[in-house]
Design a protein around this motif. Structure first.
Motif, short mmCIF file in Angstrom:
data_model
loop_
_atom_site.label_atom_id
_atom_site.label_comp_id
_atom_site.label_asym_id
_atom_site.label_seq_id
_atom_site.Cartn_x
_atom_site.Cartn_y
_atom_site.Cartn_z
N MET A 1 0.82 -1.19 0.02
CA MET A 1 0.09 -0.01 0.09
C MET A 1 0.73 1.32 0.15
N PHE A 90 6.06 0.33 9.13
CA PHE A 90 6.40 0.51 7.89
C PHE A 90 5.57 1.43 7.10
N ASP A 120 8.76 -0.55 1.37
CA ASP A 120 8.77 -1.51 0.08
C ASP A 120 9.83 -0.58 -0.77
N PHE A 164 11.20 -4.32 2.56
CA PHE A 164 11.05 -5.78 2.01
C PHE A 164 11.23 -6.05 0.63
N ARG A 178 2.15 -10.61 -10.03
CA ARG A 178 3.40 -10.30 -9.31
C ARG A 178 4.78 -10.70 -10.14
N LYS A 217 11.86 -11.86 0.16
CA LYS A 217 10.81 -12.39 0.08
C LYS A 217 10.26 -12.80 -1.19
N HIS A 218 9.30 -13.66 -1.40
CA HIS A 218 8.36 -13.90 -0.34
C HIS A 218 8.60 -15.52 -0.08
N LEU A 264 2.43 -15.55 1.83
CA LEU A 264 1.29 -15.73 2.12
C LEU A 264 0.57 -17.13 1.86
N ASP A 296 4.00 -11.59 6.36
CA ASP A 296 3.55 -10.65 5.34
C ASP A 296 2.16 -9.94 5.83
N HIS A 297 1.53 -9.03 5.17
CA HIS A 297 0.38 -8.39 5.63
C HIS A 297 -0.62 -9.05 6.23
N MET A 328 2.76 -8.59 10.90
CA MET A 328 2.58 -7.53 10.08
C MET A 328 1.31 -6.79 9.99
N TRP A 439 4.41 -1.83 -7.79
CA TRP A 439 5.42 -1.52 -6.37
C TRP A 439 6.42 -0.47 -6.69
N GLU A 528 -0.03 -7.05 -7.41
CA GLU A 528 -0.55 -7.81 -6.62
C GLU A 528 -1.74 -7.84 -6.67
C1 BGC Z 1 2.78 -7.63 0.04
C2 BGC Z 1 4.41 -7.41 0.60
C3 BGC Z 1 4.43 -6.19 0.92
C4 BGC Z 1 3.87 -5.78 2.20
C5 BGC Z 1 3.95 -4.41 2.89
C6 BGC Z 1 2.01 -7.18 1.10
O1 BGC Z 1 0.49 -7.14 0.74
O2 BGC Z 1 2.41 -8.91 -0.09
O3 BGC Z 1 5.11 -7.78 -0.63
O4 BGC Z 1 5.95 -5.90 1.39
O5 BGC Z 1 2.43 -5.96 1.81
O6 BGC Z 1 3.68 -3.42 2.10
#
Ligand code: BGC
Length: 775
Positions: A1, A90, A120, A164, A178, A217-218, A264, A296-297, A328, A439, A528
């Motif tokens: 985000m 973050f 990110d 990340f 992705r 990651k991931h 995830l 992860d989120h 997270m 991203w 994503e």
């Molecule tokens: C993504 C990660 C990202 C994280 C933090 C998640 O939705 O899968 O790649 O680092 O959000 O922003």
């Protein structure tokens, strides 16, 4: 985000303190109250001492990683931090904000343990470089280093301590959105890039003030989600995992990555977030990882939706026991862990193990020495975070032109003459947001040089522009893309009727000598959660290309997309095709450099381009078969689809140039290799054309017979070389036992005796071969 904040003058350290910080980098003013007894130079003693002084609640607080933004306003965050309930945040790269939060930690919390700030940083920070697939297309580790160093300097100057990244998920399924973030399909190439990015971001631990810690990651196998549908399940044989999907994570960890972000998806029935085999046996025991593992989120709570935890309490219990150190973007650890410890279901040792890693990472980020090491002093805060003077445009342009792949060039359509009249059409011709790619969290689309601007910079009035088509005529898709939480509106529709737009483009084409058609995907289509069932260009764009073709003018397709597309139709229609991915803020200038021959393209595909979506998964290093399809000898009862030719439309490693190269036969220094010895494989590469240019010489090896089925070939090395017209160079590769090793059925890494075929070429298909025997 993506979130951004306006500068706020509210910060609480006195100017005297700040002045002290400015001249002396070591932080002495507010070192943790509870620590002086132990020297900071002994990391484990220092952390053990801290741990001994923390309450359970304070320990649990360290395990919480919270997003700055709508989830929690900054004042509330500061209070939570002061109460010892957050270990890191973050999504903020705003120094005054981070300073305010760090003040809360170092001045108001009991333990005064500093916060860390993550972000990110995927393909550049303020300076947006090409996306992962583009960087990988350069096959140029200097380009990758330039991105990583530039990004680390910019992100650390914006108060980020951790990123990340790198994202090293191997993807053999371009339906997965992705795919754009990663570096393609090949374990060797992606591993080389993974190492290079980690070194560029962080260097060695403890990291310096101009570095950011890399959390790779991931982990793991996220790129193998079934059907390419994001967040879907992963089911994979151990041999494939070890051989093809795990190496890049391992490479990042061996290069010293201080962090790991956990995937995830589930793996063979167990979510990564609760997978003790993955997190303990493989990561910590086998690989010796000593850093911090972040979820992860929201992934811990998602264990309830995977159906492996009946409620959040059980999810927290599973995750902490698995070795997920930080949770997270939720409060599940905060809420559940104290109760779980009190009931005896989670031990204090399990909590301590996680806290030790978080504190260890903070130590390695230099934060105990100086919590403000990257936040700096207020007097140095940039007045305008997005100022152009903060950007590294030359580095971005260099990387962008090296990331472009020339797929077709019939009749030497390219390069174009700068005196030619050029019609530029297409929905991506003037799309500043899309230039950034997925991203590009701190990227600013207003900084983008679009293709239209780049062409105007190059040829001025010789350019005629008409949009020609919208990205798609499907309003439902537009709605989806604009729903993504980004700079709004993500996709803007031209309200005119499609036919009127095409008519305008036809008029432009008729006035021109050549038509450049900028087509592909908006960046949100390769992001994503943006998985696709088709790899075709949207119909609106196909209609535009066909109309352009009908004018009889030469057609140059400039593709902007974040995944391989199915281009059979376009291959027939276009005279030249340039795959540019998303090139970043200098993309327009860089593509113009290529179109007009100021730079001779040398990019090579890091991922196979299928003919159609039905061929997926398609990858060059596939296992051998009992009934392989033999090109040139089609027949029944061999492995093929009968409606289409076999194989990729554009194979892995492919990319042409404005010049021609000739590769000689392979010479081997010996026809046999003793154990522990080496064989040198060499070819002579000659530039037989009229222009200087770079190319990438690729070494593949095939194990002719082994105890398990081995791939048809595997990339083992590569070299990028520059040759003037007429020039030739001998390119030598050293083949040692390491390059012959693979994981056998017992998952032991072995090189088995027998014959190996060395293959050298400028892509994965057109190779010269020679055999040798390992004794
Ligand atoms: C993504 C990660 C990202 C994280 C933090 C998640 O939705 O899968 O790649 O680092 O959000 O922003």
């Amino acid at each position: 985000m993506k979130l951004s904040f306006k500068l706020s003058p509210s910060f609480s350290l006195s100017m005297a303190l700040l002045a002290g910080l400015a001249s002396a980098p070591a932080f002495t003013q507010t070192a943790p109250a509870a620590v002086p007894a132990v020297s900071m130079s002994d990391k484990s003693a220092f952390i053990a001492d801290l741990l001994g002084k923390m309450t359970l609640d304070e320990k649990v607080g360290q395990l919480r990683l919270i997003s700055i933004g709508p989830e929690m306003p900054i004042a509330q965050l500061a209070d939570e931090i002061a109460a010892g309930r957050i270990g890191g945040t973050f999504n903020s790269v705003n120094r005054p904000h981070n300073r305010q939060l760090q003040d809360a930690a170092t001045q108001r919390s009991r333990m005064k343990i500093p916060m860390f700030f993550a972000f990110d940083v995927i393909h550049g920070h303020r300076t947006t470089f090409p996306i992962g697939l583009g960087l990988a297309s350069s096959w140029d580790m200097d380009v990758v280093t330039s991105m990583a160093r530039t990004a680390a300097k910019e992100a650390s100057a914006d108060a980020a301590d951790m990123t990340f990244a790198p994202m090293v998920d191997i993807s053999r399924d371009p339906r997965w959105g992705r795919t754009s973030e990663g570096f393609g399909e090949d374990p060797y190439l992606v591993s080389e890039i993974a190492k290079t990015v980690v070194r560029g971001f962080q260097g060695k631990l403890p990291i310096g003030p101009n570095n950011v810690m890399a959390a790779v990651k991931h982990f793991a196998l996220y790129g193998a989600v079934e059907g390419g549908r994001d967040y879907n399940t992963v089911d994979m044989s151990p041999m494939r995992m070890y051989q093809d999907y795990l190496p890049p994570y391992r490479a990042a960890i061996d290069a010293g990555a201080g962090g790991v972000m956990v995937a995830l998806n589930s793996i063979n029935g167990v979510p990564a977030t609760s997978n003790t085999w993955l997190m303990q046996d493989l990561l910590r025991k086998d690989w010796g990882f000593k850093g911090v593992a972040v979820s992860d989120h929201g992934a811990i709570v998602e264990l309830t939706r995977h159906g492996v935890a009946k409620d959040e309490r059980e999810a927290a219990k599973l995750a902490i026991k698995t070795g997920i150190d930080m949770s997270m973007a939720d409060s599940v650890y905060l809420k559940e862990l104290p109760g779980l410890v009190k009931s005896g279901e989670v031990s204090m040792t399990e909590i301590d193990n996680a806290v030790r890693e978080v504190l260890g990472a903070k130590y390695d980020m230099g934060l105990f020495q100086n919590p403000y090491v990257r936040i700096g002093v207020a007097a140095d805060d940039p007045p305008d975070l997005k100022a152009d003077s903060r950007l590294s445009r030359p580095a971005a342009r260099d990387a962008a032109r090296k990331s472009v792949v020339l797929l077709e060039n019939r009749n030497n359509t390219l390069p174009l003459s700068k005196t030619a009249k050029v019609a530029l059409v297409g929905p991506l011709a003037d799309a500043p947001i899309d230039m950034l790619g997925s991203w590009s969290a701190a990227g600013d689309y207003k900084a983008s040089v679009t293709l239209r601007t780049g062409l105007v910079n190059a040829i001025g009035k010789n350019l005629i522009y008409a949009r020609g088509a919208n990205l798609t005529n499907d309003e439902e898709i537009v709605k989806y893309l604009n729903y993504l939480n980004w700079d709004s509106p993500e996709v803007t529709q031209d309200k005119r009727a499609p036919a009127a737009m095409i008519a305008e483009a036809v008029k432009a084409a008729r006035r021109a000598d050549v038509v450049v058609v900028a087509v592909g995907e908006s960046r949100g289509m390769s992001h994503e959660s943006s998985s696709r069932t088709s790899l075709d260009l949207p119909q609106s764009q196909r209609a535009l290309i066909t109309a352009m073709k009908a004018t009889g003018k030469p057609i140059v397709l400039v593709l902007m997309n974040g995944r391989p597309l199915a281009l059979q139709r376009e291959q027939k229609e276009a005279d030249a095709i340039l795959e540019t991915w998303y090139t970043g803020i200098e993309g327009g200038n860089a593509i113009a450099d290529v179109l007009f021959g100021d730079y001779n393209p040398a990019g090579k595909l890091p991922i196979s381009f299928p003919r159609s979506v039905g061929q997926i998964p398609i990858y060059y290093n596939h296992p051998r078969l009992g009934r392989p399809f033999t090109p040139g000898k089609p027949g029944n009862y061999t492995s093929q689809y009968f409606e289409e030719p076999n194989g990729a439309l554009y194979p892995f490693g492919y990319g042409i140039s404005y010049t021609d190269f000739n590769v000689s036969d392979v010479t081997l220094s010996s026809a046999t290799m003793a154990r522990g010895a080496k064989v040198e494989a060499s070819v002579t590469v000659k530039n037989t054309g009229q222009r200087g240019g770079e190319t990438v010489v690729q070494l593949y090896i095939r194990d002719v017979a082994a105890s398990v089925v081995r791939p048809v070939k595997e990339l083992k090395d590569f070299r990028k070389i520059m040759l003037k017209p007429g020039e030739e160079k001998v390119v030598r590769f050293t083949v040692d036992e390491e390059k012959l090793k693979f994981f056998n059925a017992q998952l032991q890494r072995v090189a088995e005796p027998g014959t190996f075929t060395v293959q050298i070429g400028l892509d994965s298909e057109a190779v010269k071969e020679k055999n040798f025997d390992l004794q």
